[in-house]
Write an enzyme that holds these catalytic residues in place. Structure first.
Site, mmCIF file in Angstrom:
data_model
loop_
_atom_site.group_PDB
_atom_site.id
_atom_site.type_symbol
_atom_site.label_atom_id
_atom_site.label_comp_id
_atom_site.label_asym_id
_atom_site.label_seq_id
_atom_site.Cartn_x
_atom_site.Cartn_y
_atom_site.Cartn_z
ATOM 1 C CG HIS A 64 -0.379 0.432 2.629
ATOM 2 N ND1 HIS A 64 -1.053 0.991 3.693
ATOM 3 C CD2 HIS A 64 0.887 0.261 2.995
ATOM 4 C CE1 HIS A 64 -0.322 1.310 4.582
ATOM 5 N NE2 HIS A 64 0.777 0.874 4.292
ATOM 6 C CB CYS A 95 3.651 5.735 4.851
ATOM 7 S SG CYS A 95 4.457 5.095 6.346
ATOM 8 C CG HIS A 100 5.374 0.858 2.413
ATOM 9 N ND1 HIS A 100 4.635 2.082 2.059
ATOM 10 C CD2 HIS A 100 5.066 0.659 3.496
ATOM 11 C CE1 HIS A 100 3.865 2.597 3.006
ATOM 12 N NE2 HIS A 100 4.188 1.542 3.959
ATOM 13 C CG HIS A 144 2.889 -3.104 6.162
ATOM 14 N ND1 HIS A 144 3.925 -2.498 7.080
ATOM 15 C CD2 HIS A 144 2.335 -1.934 5.822
ATOM 16 C CE1 HIS A 144 4.056 -1.373 6.938
ATOM 17 N NE2 HIS A 144 2.982 -0.754 6.250
ATOM 18 C CG ASP A 201 -2.936 -13.367 1.190
ATOM 19 O OD1 ASP A 201 -1.825 -12.581 1.716
ATOM 20 O OD2 ASP A 201 -2.533 -14.412 0.902
ATOM 21 C CG HIS A 202 0.578 -12.775 -1.627
ATOM 22 N ND1 HIS A 202 0.160 -13.292 -0.523
ATOM 23 C CD2 HIS A 202 1.925 -12.986 -1.720
ATOM 24 C CE1 HIS A 202 1.150 -14.237 0.061
ATOM 25 N NE2 HIS A 202 2.267 -13.621 -0.692
ATOM 26 C CD GLU A 250 0.490 0.084 8.920
ATOM 27 O OE1 GLU A 250 -0.135 0.314 8.131
ATOM 28 O OE2 GLU A 250 1.531 0.876 9.214
#
Lengths: 137, 139
Positions: free
Chosen positions: A14, A33, A39, A41, A79-80, A125
């Site tokens: 994100h 950010c 980037h 998490h 996810d991913h 996060e």
């Protein structure tokens, strides 16, 4: 009242970037950010429901069913993935952890059977940063 | 303290980054088949946890194998500033032409740090991509 929690995890990219602001203002407010190339998490998600245990099963809710609902309606969508670009329920919103927790709450509510109350969404996060949402009173 | 004791000192750091696994020599179908959801064209990301282990003899003068503050500064400069809150595929020189798998990242980190660690000390890197997936180099 008993509280039942299912823990899940997902990995996603994100960025925090307000398109109404210029690059400089975004970097001032969101720092690294705001990196335009994203980037990411490892998110840890705790979904807690509450209720009274059913006298016949001893369950508030079959946790396997809860897991399946979270998988189908949340994990498969995030996810991913890139939270800003790929996730329908985050479109047009700032992709902060706060808003993501709120979005997850709103996605789950319609899929829980009557009698099962969603108590909280807790979303990590990083191992050191998390948010909690308990719905509106 | 007359004998030479070999001791390992370990510094733990972390960084967050986006990446995707992709081999540009393959077509989309092959990439999708091999890398699955890790091939998502819009990337995904991780909280990487890094453990840097330096093994050597205790220096009799300082009592240190290596000053941990110096080790921390080296990791910050060489690794964290390069990779933290970055897209490994797009924002780094190291992975412009190298698939950023955990395996390749751990070798790159070793190579970045090795010149800055006393040559009489051994260096070992452990990198967690998720709490359940981690790699080590040298193996």
């Amino acid at each position: 009242m008993v509280y039942l929690t299912r823990k899940e995890h997902f990995n996603a990219a994100h960025k925090l970037y307000n398109p109404a602001w210029d690059k400089q203002k975004n970097e001032e407010v969101f720092g690294k950010c705001a990196n335009e190339n994203w980037h990411g998490h490892n998110f840890e998600l705790y979904v807690t429901v509450k209720g009274k245990p059913d006298p016949e099963t001893g369950f508030i809710f079959d946790v396997k069913k809860l897991s399946k609902i979270i998988q189908e309606h949340i994990i498969e969508k995030v996810d991913h993935k890139n939270l800003n670009l790929d996730v329908d329920f985050m479109r047009g919103k700032m992709c902060s952890t706060e808003n993501l927790a709120l979005g997850i709450w709103n996605e789950l509510i319609p899929h829980l059977p009557a009698g099962v109350k969603l108590h909280s969404i807790k979303l990590y996060e990083t191992p050191r940063i998390y948010v909690e949402y308990f719905g509106e009173d | 303290m007359t004998t030479h004791h070999k001791v390992a000192v370990i510094r733990r750091e972390h960084f967050n980054a986006a990446h995707r696994l992709h081999n540009p020599n393959w077509d989309d179908a092959t990439n999708q088949k091999v890398f699955g959801k890790c091939n998502n064209p819009h990337f995904h990301g991780h909280n990487y946890e890094l453990e840097v282990k330096v093994t050597g003899e205790i220096d009799a003068r300082t009592g240190y194998v290596m000053d941990m503050k110096i080790l921390s500064d080296i990791i910050q400069e060489q690794v964290i500033e390069r990779f933290d809150h970055r897209n490994l595929n797009l924002d780094t020189e190291e992975f412009k032409n190298l698939n950023p798998t955990a395996e390749n990242i751990v070798v790159v980190i070793y190579q970045l740090l090795r010149p800055h660690i006393n040559s009489s000390c051994e260096l070992h890197i452990r990198l967690y991509e998720t709490p359940r997936n981690f790699v080590e180099f040298p193996a």
